[in-house]
Scaffold this motif. Structure first.
Motif, mmCIF file in Angstrom:
data_model
loop_
_atom_site.group_PDB
_atom_site.id
_atom_site.type_symbol
_atom_site.label_atom_id
_atom_site.label_comp_id
_atom_site.label_asym_id
_atom_site.label_seq_id
_atom_site.Cartn_x
_atom_site.Cartn_y
_atom_site.Cartn_z
ATOM 1 N N ASN A 167 29.717 33.299 15.131
ATOM 2 C CA ASN A 167 30.049 33.753 13.769
ATOM 3 C C ASN A 167 30.404 35.239 13.749
ATOM 4 O OD1 ASN A 167 29.613 31.209 12.723
ATOM 5 N ND2 ASN A 167 27.435 31.593 12.302
ATOM 6 N N ARG A 199 33.934 36.925 12.551
ATOM 7 C CA ARG A 199 34.030 37.984 11.536
ATOM 8 C C ARG A 199 34.757 39.226 12.088
ATOM 9 N NH1 ARG A 199 28.670 36.311 10.430
ATOM 10 N NH2 ARG A 199 27.883 38.077 11.649
ATOM 11 N N SER A 202 38.166 40.910 10.742
ATOM 12 C CA SER A 202 38.195 42.335 10.358
ATOM 13 C C SER A 202 39.349 43.068 11.066
ATOM 14 C CB SER A 202 36.861 43.007 10.708
ATOM 15 O OG SER A 202 35.811 42.398 9.996
#
Length: 320
Positions: free
Chosen positions: A22, A26, A30
């Motif tokens: 995870n 992310r 980003s």
């Protein structure tokens, strides 16, 4: 024995992701956001990315001004150039590069005389006109004489100077006469005994001079005297005698048929003094003055000679 119950629970794919996966997901998202934000900030890319829908949409066109697309002006291109310094030093004192200015400075040329000496000079005379022929074909000559025989009555060549159309020295040498000198005539000739000690012998100098005059338009003042002391006869169609040009006399305010001296004509037309002082004449100065006088009336004089070809051919000094 007690029964052992094992419950198998099958998690959904979203639940099977580990915290590390995870976090990577992310971080990747980003980075994509940062990339698109950077591209948008610097104007890169024509489409914008919608992170919520995951689709790209076309950016709106730039605003129009009076029916034309209004873009941001591009920065002006630099017109300044930086040329690297030349690594080769010039060995000449005269430049051949054309001036780009509207008012070009007088041109300079380099000539080499028969003895191998290089002369560099420039000519800047407001009275000169555009040459009607090829400048390299025009030469002005002046000779200085000394006397031999009883009372120095026999003219002998002691110095000869030849200049180009621009006034550059093509030839300038002291010449040792073939006969003993009895009168140096220093007051007029500027020749002294010491000038002729190591001078070029007459026979050798004569060959050098005639080689230069061959095929050229030769200009002189009372030039028949110069040719006589050289024992030479130049073609009349290529000879110009400034002592017999009515046009020059008219510009100087003298009678048309008067044989005015070089000094008087130069003073009257250019308001310049020559042949001054007690050191005698300079044949280089006289040859340059002769060429300048010729250039004053060159176009009109040559036009008159061209209009009368028969007179041009028969006249020994180019006078009609």
């Amino acid at each position: 024995m007690s029964d052992i119950i094992i419950n198998l629970c099958v998690d959904s794919p979203a639940q099977t992701r580990t915290p590390g996966a995870n976090r990577k997901r992310r971080n990747k998202r980003s980075r994509k956001k940062m990339q698109y934000s950077e591209r948008a900030r610097f104007g890169e890319g024509k489409n914008k990315y919608n992170h919520r829908t995951g689709q790209s949409r076309q950016a709106p066109p730039p605003p129009r001004h009076n029916g034309a697309i209004r873009n941001h002006p591009a920065p002006p291109a630099s017109t300044e150039t930086h040329s690297p310094p030349s690594s080769i030093a010039s060995t000449s004192h005269c430049s051949s590069r054309p001036s780009t200015s509207a008012h070009s400075p007088p041109s300079s040329t380099v000539t080499v005389n028969a003895g191998g000496t290089t002369h560099c000079s420039s000519s800047s005379n407001s009275h000169t006109q555009t040459p009607t022929g090829i400048p390299t074909k025009y030469l002005a000559i002046d000779c200085e004489m000394v006397g031999s025989g009883p009372k120095g009555s026999i003219n002998q060549l002691a110095r000869c100077s030849i200049v180009s159309y621009e006034g550059d020295v093509v030839y300038d040498k002291f010449i040792k006469p073939s006969m003993p000198v009895t009168d140096y005539r220093t007051r007029w000739s500027g020749i002294r005994r010491s000038d002729l000690v190591n001078a070029t012998p007459y026979a050798e100098a004569r060959k050098e001079i005639l080689r230069l005059l061959m095929g050229k338009v030769v200009i002189g003042h009372a030039i028949h005297n110069d040719f006589k002391v050289l024992g030479y006869s130049h073609p009349g169609s290529q000879t110009r005698d400034t002592s017999r040009i009515p046009l020059l006399n008219q510009k100087a305010g003298f009678p048309a048929n008067e044989c005015a001296s070089l000094k008087r004509l130069t003073k009257a037309i250019f308001n310049r003094e020559i042949q001054t002082g007690r050191k005698g004449h300079s044949s280089v100065e006289d040859a340059r003055a002769t060429m300048e006088l010729y250039k004053v009336v060159e176009q009109e004089w040559e036009r008159q000679l061209a209009s009368k070809p028969q007179a041009h051919k028969t006249d020994k000094h180019g006078i009609n």
